[in-house]
Design an enzyme around this catalytic site. Structure first.
Site, mmCIF file in Angstrom:
data_model
loop_
_atom_site.group_PDB
_atom_site.id
_atom_site.type_symbol
_atom_site.label_atom_id
_atom_site.label_comp_id
_atom_site.label_asym_id
_atom_site.label_seq_id
_atom_site.Cartn_x
_atom_site.Cartn_y
_atom_site.Cartn_z
ATOM 1 N N LYS A 184 34.972 43.937 -73.932
ATOM 2 C CA LYS A 184 34.791 44.525 -72.600
ATOM 3 C C LYS A 184 34.317 43.449 -71.651
ATOM 4 C CE LYS A 184 35.265 48.641 -70.778
ATOM 5 N NZ LYS A 184 36.232 49.666 -71.263
ATOM 6 N N HIS A 209 37.633 41.541 -86.285
ATOM 7 C CA HIS A 209 38.260 41.871 -87.575
ATOM 8 C C HIS A 209 39.767 42.024 -87.415
ATOM 9 C CE1 HIS A 209 38.145 45.907 -85.900
ATOM 10 N NE2 HIS A 209 38.981 46.283 -86.825
ATOM 11 N N LYS A 266 40.316 43.595 -77.434
ATOM 12 C CA LYS A 266 40.908 44.292 -76.291
ATOM 13 C C LYS A 266 39.870 45.151 -75.608
ATOM 14 C CE LYS A 266 44.916 45.610 -74.371
ATOM 15 N NZ LYS A 266 44.254 45.418 -73.097
ATOM 16 N N SER A 310 48.213 50.404 -73.591
ATOM 17 C CA SER A 310 48.046 48.958 -73.427
ATOM 18 C C SER A 310 48.655 48.229 -74.630
ATOM 19 C CB SER A 310 46.566 48.587 -73.334
ATOM 20 O OG SER A 310 46.130 48.704 -72.009
HETATM 21 P P1 NAD Z 1 38.009 54.633 -61.298
HETATM 22 O O1 NAD Z 1 37.260 53.570 -60.622
HETATM 23 O O2 NAD Z 1 39.470 54.765 -61.059
HETATM 24 O O3 NAD Z 1 37.395 56.088 -60.999
HETATM 25 C C1 NAD Z 1 36.038 56.417 -61.071
HETATM 26 C C2 NAD Z 1 35.796 57.547 -60.076
HETATM 27 O O4 NAD Z 1 34.467 58.026 -60.207
HETATM 28 C C3 NAD Z 1 35.958 57.080 -58.627
HETATM 29 O O5 NAD Z 1 36.770 58.005 -57.923
HETATM 30 C C4 NAD Z 1 34.521 57.072 -58.114
HETATM 31 O O6 NAD Z 1 34.446 57.298 -56.728
HETATM 32 C C5 NAD Z 1 33.909 58.186 -58.920
HETATM 33 N N1 NAD Z 1 32.446 58.127 -58.990
HETATM 34 C C6 NAD Z 1 31.645 57.044 -58.944
HETATM 35 N N2 NAD Z 1 30.352 57.407 -59.054
HETATM 36 C C7 NAD Z 1 30.340 58.738 -59.153
HETATM 37 C C8 NAD Z 1 29.314 59.700 -59.269
HETATM 38 N N3 NAD Z 1 28.031 59.348 -59.324
HETATM 39 N N4 NAD Z 1 29.663 61.011 -59.350
HETATM 40 C C9 NAD Z 1 30.956 61.383 -59.310
HETATM 41 N N5 NAD Z 1 31.970 60.509 -59.188
HETATM 42 C C10 NAD Z 1 31.678 59.204 -59.119
HETATM 43 O O7 NAD Z 1 37.687 54.438 -62.859
HETATM 44 P P2 NAD Z 1 38.501 54.985 -64.088
HETATM 45 O O8 NAD Z 1 39.403 53.910 -64.567
HETATM 46 O O9 NAD Z 1 39.035 56.336 -63.790
HETATM 47 O O10 NAD Z 1 37.330 55.084 -65.177
HETATM 48 C C11 NAD Z 1 36.464 56.210 -65.225
HETATM 49 C C12 NAD Z 1 35.798 56.259 -66.592
HETATM 50 O O11 NAD Z 1 36.798 56.285 -67.609
HETATM 51 C C13 NAD Z 1 34.911 55.050 -66.912
HETATM 52 O O12 NAD Z 1 33.842 55.491 -67.716
HETATM 53 C C14 NAD Z 1 35.828 54.170 -67.743
HETATM 54 O O13 NAD Z 1 35.103 53.321 -68.602
HETATM 55 C C15 NAD Z 1 36.574 55.226 -68.521
HETATM 56 N N6 NAD Z 1 37.858 54.761 -69.056
HETATM 57 C C16 NAD Z 1 38.835 54.284 -68.239
HETATM 58 C C17 NAD Z 1 40.053 53.882 -68.799
HETATM 59 C C18 NAD Z 1 41.208 53.442 -67.948
HETATM 60 O O14 NAD Z 1 42.309 53.274 -68.494
HETATM 61 N N7 NAD Z 1 41.061 53.282 -66.652
HETATM 62 C C19 NAD Z 1 40.231 53.922 -70.177
HETATM 63 C C20 NAD Z 1 39.208 54.411 -70.981
HETATM 64 C C21 NAD Z 1 38.020 54.837 -70.409
#
Ligand code: NAD
Length: 467
Positions: free
Chosen positions: A104, A63, A68, A360
């Site tokens: 995604k 839409h 993104k 972003s």
């Molecule tokens: P990342 O890979 O940098 O960090 C994830 C962390 O979680 C890692 O340190 C990993 O070791 C840890 N982890 C993995 N399994 C685990 C478990 N079972 N218990 C505890 N810790 C565990 O990822 P991120 O970018 O920080 O993303 C984390 C969450 O945030 C995801 O759900 C992602 O979709 C969401 N998110 C990220 C962004 C972004 O800008 N990076 C934006 C919006 C939402």
């Protein structure tokens, strides 16, 4: 059997949709995922063996264009999950007024099992596939980092796209979350965690909302537990600690630690770097199962790792009064109902982690305008402020302290503008959601979904598709 991630997101949508008056057909159009590209490609590993890799890109709603959303590298990623995350992206962008549709990507790999050279080959091939099928481009679909990816992968995506595109002028805007030298923006790395901080700070600022939780207003003196010390978790913890919230528990994939006296974040990060785990950190208690940290005492629980962490199995044991969903989908729909009936405040992912896509958006704008924010105005602002301060000095006959004068007069640089734009976005969106929640007498998640549905519906009706 519990609902799939997508079914849970759709349930939340249905709950909110029932509180709106949009026609059923329009609501169905808003809910459906428009297109999904699922594919496999071969990878020759460093030892010469060949494996196939499963990958997806889902575009939930066009839409608004481009669509993104981040790209996730995880061994358990599924099509359902990618669709669910793309769906959340549409709603998220609408909630914070970022003019994109939701998308995604997912690649089913555990990045720890691959060398850097292999990860580069995977990322470049993934980008090639998206380019071939028209699933990437500055005005089509713009990926970003997510779980398991970072600026490094975004730079490989840019380079690959650049080598294939016929429109090099705007190619820089084909992906965000890039390193600064590759067209990235200052403040993107910490943006999601910073947005989580702004959202929690705003929620905690209302005395009347904190009172039923048995908490006082403001951040100072509150305690928090973080699950997942990655990009989002670390930065959320950092900004919250800097503003008076005490970190008492941390969960990582290898296990967790808890210390009611407090955990120093930077010391813990250094400890984990040198020992490879969070365990044996000072006098903190070691907890074998990372999930057990979720039910320990604290005021604010911040799941920042993966979805489906708080379920109907552990929801009743949660002691936190506020759950701040930094990760996407950490609370299942059933757990959500239990927590709400226990009076827990849930700051929903669809709002709270929108800082990443917000910045972003700023990066995309910067790439298309080919100029750094502040470049044209900073010096002018500084000179104008200096003239003003000199006029005040002349009028009053008193001089400012030179350091103070420099601080007041300095023009805003890129990171200051990014932080300020993000703060404005997160604060305004929270007020919108809270107002809807009060008017409709509902929870914050449902209110956030209503806000998203209304905005996407308006886009469709303004297009004349659903008069
Ligand atoms: P990342 O890979 O940098 O960090 C994830 C962390 O979680 C890692 O340190 C990993 O070791 C840890 N982890 C993995 N399994 C685990 C478990 N079972 N218990 C505890 N810790 C565990 O990822 P991120 O970018 O920080 O993303 C984390 C969450 O945030 C995801 O759900 C992602 O979709 C969401 N998110 C990220 C962004 C972004 O800008 N990076 C934006 C919006 C939402």
């Amino acid at each position: 059997m519990s609902d799939s991630f997508l079914a849970q997101v759709d349930r939340m949508f249905d709950k909110a949709a029932a509180l709106t008056s949009h026609p059923a057909g329009l609501l169905t159009q808003i809910k459906m995922c428009n297109s999904v590209y699922a594919f496999e490609f071969p990878l020759q590993r460093d030892d010469g063996t060949i494996i196939t890799i499963r990958a997806w890109r889902a575009e939930h709603s066009q839409h608004k264009l481009p669509t993104k959303g981040g790209i996730r590298y995880a061994s358990n990623v599924t099509e359902d999950e990618v669709r669910a995350l793309a769906t959340l992206m549409t709603y998220k962008c609408a909630i914070v007024d970022v003019p994109f549709g939701g998308a995604k990507g997912g690649v089913r790999i555990s990045r720890r099992s691959f060398s850097d050279a292999e990860l580069q080959r995977i990322t470049r091939r993934y980008t090639y596939e998206l380019t071939r099928k028209n699933f990437i481009g500055p005005g089509i679909d713009v990926p970003a980092p997510d779980y398991g990816t970072s600026g490094k992968e975004m730079a490989w995506i840019l380079d690959t796209y650049n080598s294939l595109t016929h429109d090099p002028l705007d190619a820089l805007a084909c992906v965000t979350g890039k390193p600064i030298g590759q067209g990235g923006i200052r403040g993107r790395k910490e943006a999601t965690g910073l947005g989580v901080f702004y959202g929690i700070r705003e929620a905690c600022s209302f005395e009347e909302d904190m009172k039923p939780l048995g908490l006082g207003p403001g951040l100072i003196g509150k305690t928090m537990i973080i699950q997942g010390l990655g990009n989002v978790g670390y930065h959320a913890a950092k900004f919250l600690s800097e503003h008076g919230v005490k970190l008492v528990g941390v969960g990582e994939y290898e296990g967790a630690i808890y210390n009611a006296e407090g955990i120093d974040l930077e010391d813990l990060v250094a400890h984990r770097k040198s020992t490879g785990s969070v365990f044996d950190f000072g006098s903190a208690e070691n907890i074998e199962s990372s999930r057990d940290i979720l039910t320990r005492p604290c005021d604010i629980l911040i799941p920042a790792a993966l979805e489906g962490q708080i379920t109907d199995e552990n929801a009743t044991d949660i002691q936190a009064r506020i759950i701040a969903e930094a990760a996407n989908g950490p609370v299942t729909a059933k757990a959500d109902e239990i927590l709400l009936s226990n009076g827990v405040m849930i700051l929903p992912d669809v709002y709270l982690n929108a800082g990443g896509v917000t910045v972003s958006y700023f990066e995309w704008l910067r790439n298309l305008s080919h100029v750094r924010f502040g470049r044209m105005s900073r010096r002018f602002e500084q000179t104008a402020q200096e003239h003003l301060l000199s006029a005040v000095e002349n009028l009053t006959g008193q001089s400012f302290d030179p350091d103070e004068k420099r601080e007041i007069a300095k023009g805003a640089d890129e990171v200051t503008l990014v932080y300020s734009g993000l703060e404005e976005t997160m604060v305004n969106a929270y007020h919108e959601i809270r107002d809807i929640a009060q008017k409709k007498k509902t929870d914050l998640r449902t209110a956030a979904f209503i806000s998203a549905i209304d905005k996407v519906a308006t886009s469709y009706t303004e297009m004349g598709i659903f008069p």
